[in-house]
Design an enzyme around this catalytic site. Sequence first.
Site: not given
Length: 333
Positions: A26, A52, A82, A107, A190, A226, A230, A251
């Site tokens: 990544s 890769s 790591d 990192h 982190d 829920e 969301e 709301s």
Amino acid sequence: MDIYYDKDADLNVLSGKTIGILGYGSQGHAHALNLKDSGQDVMVGLHPESSSRKLAEDAGLKVGDVQEVAKEADILMVVIPDHIQGNIYKTQIAPSLRPGSSLMFAHGFSIHYGEVTPSKDINVMMVAPKAPGHRVRELYVEGVGVPGLLAVHQDATGDAQAVGLAYAKGIGCTKAGVIGTTFKDETETDLFGEQSVLCGGVTALINAAFETLVEAGYPEEMAYFECLHEMKLIVDLIYEGGFNYMRYSVSDTAEYGDLTRGNRIIDEHVKENMRSVLKEIQDGTFAKEWMAENAEGRPRFAPLRNSARTSPIHRVGKELRTMMPWRTVEIED
């Protein structure tokens, strides 16, 4: 707190230098491609059997074995996991590094917890983009960039800060801003963020709420929507404008429930647990546990991962996500 931008960084500092990127996951692919597009001489270091290699070569990057790249590089960025950095550093990186070269990390884990102890004749820096690698690449291409962190652990040549800033500019971070920090502060904050909120805390909170509704007799599908689905809508509002913008956007009923019930869910007892988690990060308990877990073949991690991937909320979510044609990923069971 120091914050650096494009005007504070000079890409000419990298002129004539070879930049090695160890890893092409990544973060690795984003760093390598962004630096290449910034006009830098980039090599990618991978083990001989890495899948890769072809990806990096197809992207027009030079690829070599780890030792080869460590020997060639004037600046070496380590973006491999790591838990394997210490062994690879000792066996493949350290014997190849030249005095006066720069060893970099995205990192601070290995330096802060002593998994890697560099010789005193090299620079040691960290440039940590505050976004997943694919986002780092995406926003670089858009000409925006993501914020980042810069730390200098060891300055053997007197220009480690300038090299670190130039690298940060090369991957696009100085467009958004780079905050000066330390390896200690980056590592501990982190890990704490991941464990208490971003990964551990939020998944545990969602799962507990889901289970509470299901145990009370509500349909699993309603509970999923829920308590999980969301969540993105709310987080996006917070991301755009903070808590106040989120509360402005929902709301009055939702805002009142937020302000009067939230602290009953996340109370002082939860904060005390957070302090305990933070202490284990600060005193090295978590780091020792994680390294031992890997050395022992992941006897706890593997079953925990399997249990999470086969939980009720995972099963229900996988079914409901077929209703969402905009989704882009699905992990295989």
